[in-house]
Design an enzyme around this catalytic site. Structure first.
Site, PDB file in Angstrom:
ATOM      1  N   SER A 138      -5.722  -5.457  -7.136  1.00 48.05           N
ATOM      2  CA  SER A 138      -6.209  -5.309  -8.612  1.00 48.05           C
ATOM      3  C   SER A 138      -7.208  -4.103  -8.368  1.00 48.05           C
ATOM      4  O   SER A 138      -7.633  -3.860  -7.254  1.00 48.05           O
ATOM      5  CB  SER A 138      -7.185  -6.302  -8.954  1.00 48.05           C
ATOM      6  OG  SER A 138      -7.746  -6.167 -10.272  1.00 48.05           O
ATOM      7  N   TYR A 151     -13.405 -12.890  -7.945  1.00 48.48           N
ATOM      8  CA  TYR A 151     -12.038 -12.214  -7.812  1.00 48.48           C
ATOM      9  C   TYR A 151     -12.290 -10.817  -7.325  1.00 48.48           C
ATOM     10  O   TYR A 151     -11.610 -10.550  -6.456  1.00 48.48           O
ATOM     11  CB  TYR A 151     -11.646 -12.200  -9.517  1.00 48.48           C
ATOM     12  CG  TYR A 151     -10.298 -11.508  -9.456  1.00 48.48           C
ATOM     13  CD1 TYR A 151      -9.272 -12.190  -9.236  1.00 48.48           C
ATOM     14  CD2 TYR A 151     -10.087 -10.045 -10.166  1.00 48.48           C
ATOM     15  CE1 TYR A 151      -8.120 -11.730  -9.393  1.00 48.48           C
ATOM     16  CE2 TYR A 151      -8.812  -9.511 -10.259  1.00 48.48           C
ATOM     17  CZ  TYR A 151      -7.809 -10.294  -9.900  1.00 48.48           C
ATOM     18  OH  TYR A 151      -6.655  -9.754  -9.885  1.00 48.48           O
TER      19      TYR A 151
END
Length: 280
Positions: A138, A151
């Site tokens: 990501s 995350y």
């Protein structure tokens, strides 16, 4: 598409929906022998009905990872030309509000599970003398964002481990690439919100107002999906990572992700971090 007169095989995980579902079907259409994974019987049945062999895999369950790998090797005759580690979820919440168990669960799904499956695949690729490992990371693995600490951390860890692995595999014929998407049309945010409500005590948090403001914005964004790219944008770079003679180490996807990479490279920390603090 052949290699040594054999159809190329790829394991694609996290194929219930979104990026994984799209890429598995697109790869099959291009002639790859795709072995997919999903977590529910319904999604496995959907993939099988489209002619894609699919088995259950839960990155937080080491037994399911081992079972998936055994099924995949049986289905391909022990061959694995490529692995696309995809899937996982995003745990939302300020760092000070994160229960330790929620942080551990985030790493099980987004980091340790990827590593477990990758370690099973590498000996197969070494024996073949070639292979491609593509990790769906990501942009938050490079450029952190407020209230995404769990995350961010899991993807930063994935970036560090994967780049190290790429260095260690240099000369082996096995290439490692990282895909770093920004916001993509999928069920990712809906799943993240479910975990957020399950693990974060909003009403007791000093960040309650920030949470409420973000929830309102996220609801509007989910309703419109305005400006978001679809999973086909990820597939385009995945295709390059799998087929190019010289695949890249990093593939940023979406305009925002590319701007984040540029800002990280050009801005000094005293400007970069305050700028990030304003991004929500």
């Amino acid at each position: 598409m052949t290699a040594n007169n054999q159809t190329k095989t790829i394991l694609v995980t996290g194929c219930s929906s979104g990026i994984g579902a799209y890429c598995a079907r697109a790869l099959k259409a291009e002639g790859w022998h795709v072995i997919a994974s999903a977590r529910t019987e319904d999604h496995i049945a959907e993939l099988n009905s489209d002619g894609i062999k699919a088995y259950r895999l839960d990155y937080a369950d080491s037994e399911s990872i081992a079972d998936f790998f055994e099924h995949a090797m049986a289905a391909t005759g022990g061959r694995c030309d490529a692995l696309f580690n995809n899937g996982g979820y995003g745990q939302v919440g300020a760092v000070e509000d994160l229960p330790v168990d929620a942080l551990r669960a985030q790493f099980e799904a987004n980091f340790f599970g990827y590593h477990d499956l990758t370690r099973k695949v590498i000996p197969v690729m070494r024996a073949q003398g070639h292979g491609r490992i593509v990790q769906c990371s990501s942009i938050l693995g490079l450029v952190p964002m407020r209230f995404r600490g769990a995350y961010n951390a899991s993807k930063h860890a994935l970036e560090g481990l994967s780049v190290t692995m790429a260095l260690e595999l240099e000369g082996s014929g096995i290439h490692v690439s990282l895909i770093e998407p920004g916001a993509i049309v999928s069920r990712f945010r809906a799943n993240a919100l479910r975990h957020f409500h399950r693990t974060i005590d909003i009403e007791s948090s000093v960040h309650r107002k920030d949470y409420q403001d973000q929830l309102r914005r996220l609801k509007k964004q989910e309703e419109s999906n305005s400006g978001k790219l679809g999973p086909e944008a990820v597939y385009r770079v995945l295709h390059h990572a799998l087929t190019a003679n010289r695949p890249r180490y990093h593939y940023a996807v979406t305009r925002e992700a590319k701007l984040g990479v540029i800002a990280r490279r050009l801005l000094p920390a005293r400007l970069f971090y305050p700028w990030l603090a304003r991004q929500t």
